[in-house]
Scaffold this active site. Structure first.
Site, mmCIF file in Angstrom:
data_model
loop_
_atom_site.group_PDB
_atom_site.id
_atom_site.type_symbol
_atom_site.label_atom_id
_atom_site.label_comp_id
_atom_site.label_asym_id
_atom_site.label_seq_id
_atom_site.Cartn_x
_atom_site.Cartn_y
_atom_site.Cartn_z
ATOM 1 N N TYR A 144 0.860 -1.199 0.000
ATOM 2 C CA TYR A 144 0.000 0.000 0.000
ATOM 3 C C TYR A 144 0.893 1.245 0.000
ATOM 4 C CZ TYR A 144 -2.404 3.764 2.562
ATOM 5 O OH TYR A 144 -2.874 4.985 2.979
ATOM 6 N N LYS A 148 1.551 4.390 -2.512
ATOM 7 C CA LYS A 148 1.270 5.773 -2.105
ATOM 8 C C LYS A 148 2.469 6.671 -2.467
ATOM 9 C CE LYS A 148 -1.918 7.220 -0.028
ATOM 10 N NZ LYS A 148 -3.217 7.749 -0.541
#
Ligand SMILES: NC(=O)C1=CN([C@@H]2O[C@H](COP(=O)(O)OP(=O)(O)OC[C@H]3O[C@@H](n4cnc5c(N)ncnc54)[C@H](O)[C@@H]3O)[C@@H](O)[C@H]2O)C=CC1
Ligand SMILES: CC(C)CCC[C@@H](C)[C@H]1CC[C@H]2C3=C(CC[C@]12C)[C@@]1(C)CCC(=O)C[C@@H]1CC3
Length: 345
Positions: A144, A148
């Protein structure tokens, strides 16, 4: 009744506006007189006065029609960090963000505010009062966060004063507040299963938890300061409560507020981290046979057992940011908003 036509600079869209942060942002924007469109894959944004567009942000045609006539876009959509679907993170956070930028430029959007994350610089070891000058993590704590980082780079590099397309990234940390689907529900679920008895490490590690209204305030300030002559163009900004707190004090205050016992017994950080790593490996190896999701993932253990708090001096200087709600008030308001998570319910 005649509808009021707002000037173009007061017409905005929130991508991910059905989510936790997105919906709080939508409500505040409406209060401040903006006309708001929501673009989300999930149809749960039933806020009166909002135009809702259901769609996937990877679908350019759907975005083009939703962003028509809008001058300001907030992009706060992402798959949930707890998902282990790498290709989904890649598709939505990287390819999808590229599509958002292209669509914004094509329809003449002038300002794009991205919700990034302070974790883009976190590698699982202590960060104390980290500034925006810290380099991006070379070894991000999970996939994740890896996506990002790429997402933030894409948005900041797209800032182009000559073309009249201005961008900024807000990096919140540990958002909490009413309707949060993650922090408080996971904590309570862990407590209900009798697993919230232990403090990982000596319990003195300081962390930022940021009340959702302060995060919203940071986003709106950034949007309203985003002009060609502003120092914020193309830059990332930490937005926190500016009150680092011991991770385990914060967890205990929420637990006690909801009627649960706080954790008491200490376990060495390295032991818990090692066990979490082992469990995670087992889960990966056994996935074809059985599916189980460990509560104490290496990522959560790293977040629970290290210092990770960030300076928001730059946001104070460049955009006049100041948290509006203290940690104490934020916790009280959050606890009150979860009657169904009280012990015994
Ligand atoms: N919750 C936290 O502690 C933190 C969150 N963030 C960032 O803040 C942003 C908002 O997070 P939350 O509100 O907590 O998450 P959330 O999961 O409540 O909201 C995300 C929204 O994005 C939407 N979405 C996901 N994929 C989509 C797609 N392909 N097309 C259109 N919409 C899509 C979801 O339906 C959801 O409504 C995210 O970018 C997250 O990375 C950053 C730091 C901390
Ligand atoms: C089981 C307990 C040891 C921990 C329960 C609380 C955790 C679920 C949360 C504590 C810190 C939170 C956090 C995030 C998610 C929820 C926690 C792990 C993020 C990973 C959300 C997305 C981000 O961008 C960074 C956040 C850091 C803090």
């Amino acid at each position: 009744m005649a509808t009021r036509v707002r000037p173009r600079n007061k017409r905005c869209a929130v991508i991910g506006g059905s989510g936790f942060l997105g919906r709080h942002l939508v409500e505040k924007l409406l209060d401040r007189g903006y006309s708001v469109s929501v673009f989300d894959i999930c149809p749960s944004c039933e806020v009166p006065g909002v135009t809702f567009h259901r769609g996937d942000l990877c679908d350019k045609q759907a975005l083009l029609s939703a962003l028509k006539d809008v001058s300001l876009v907030f992009h706060c959509a992402s798959p949930a960090p707890g998902s282990d679907n790498r290709s989904l993170f890649e598709r939505v956070n990287i390819q999808g963000t590229r599509t958002v930028i292209e669509a914004c430029i094509e329809v003449g959007v002038q300002r794009l505010v991205l919700t990034s994350s302070a974790s883009v610089v976190f590698e699982g070891t202590d960060i104390k009062n980290g500034s925006e000058d810290l380099p991006y993590a070379k070894k991000p704590i999970d996939y994740y966060t890896k996506t990002k980082i790429e997402q933030e780079k894409l948005v900041l590099n797209a800032c182009d004063k000559e073309k009249g397309f201005l961008t900024v990234a807000i990096r919140p940390h540990g958002i909490f507040g009413p309707r949060d689907p993650q922090l408080v529900p996971i904590l309570v679920d862990t407590a209900r299963r009798g697993k919230m008895k232990f403090i990982i490490g000596d319990g003195t590690n300081l962390v930022d938890f940021t009340f959702v209204e302060n995060v919203v305030h940071g986003h709106i300030l950034a949007a309203e300061r985003l002009r060609p002559d502003s120092p914020i163009c193309g830059k990332p900004y930490h937005i926190t409560n500016d009150e680092p707190v011991r991770f385990w004090d914060f967890m205990s205050e929420v637990l006690v507020g909801l009627g649960y016992d706080p954790p008491r017994y200490h376990l060495p950080y390295i032991l818990v981290y090692g066990l979490a790593l082992l469990l995670w490996l087992l889960a990966v190896i056994l996935r074809p046979l059985v599916s189980f999701k460990p509560t104490f993932t290496p990522m959560r253990v790293a977040l629970a057992g290290t210092h990770h708090y960030y300076s928001c001096e730059r946001a104070k200087q460049d955009m006049g940011y100041k948290p509006l709600v203290s940690l104490k008030e934020g916790i009280a308001c959050t606890v009150q908003s979860y009657p169904h998570l009280q012990k015994g319910d």
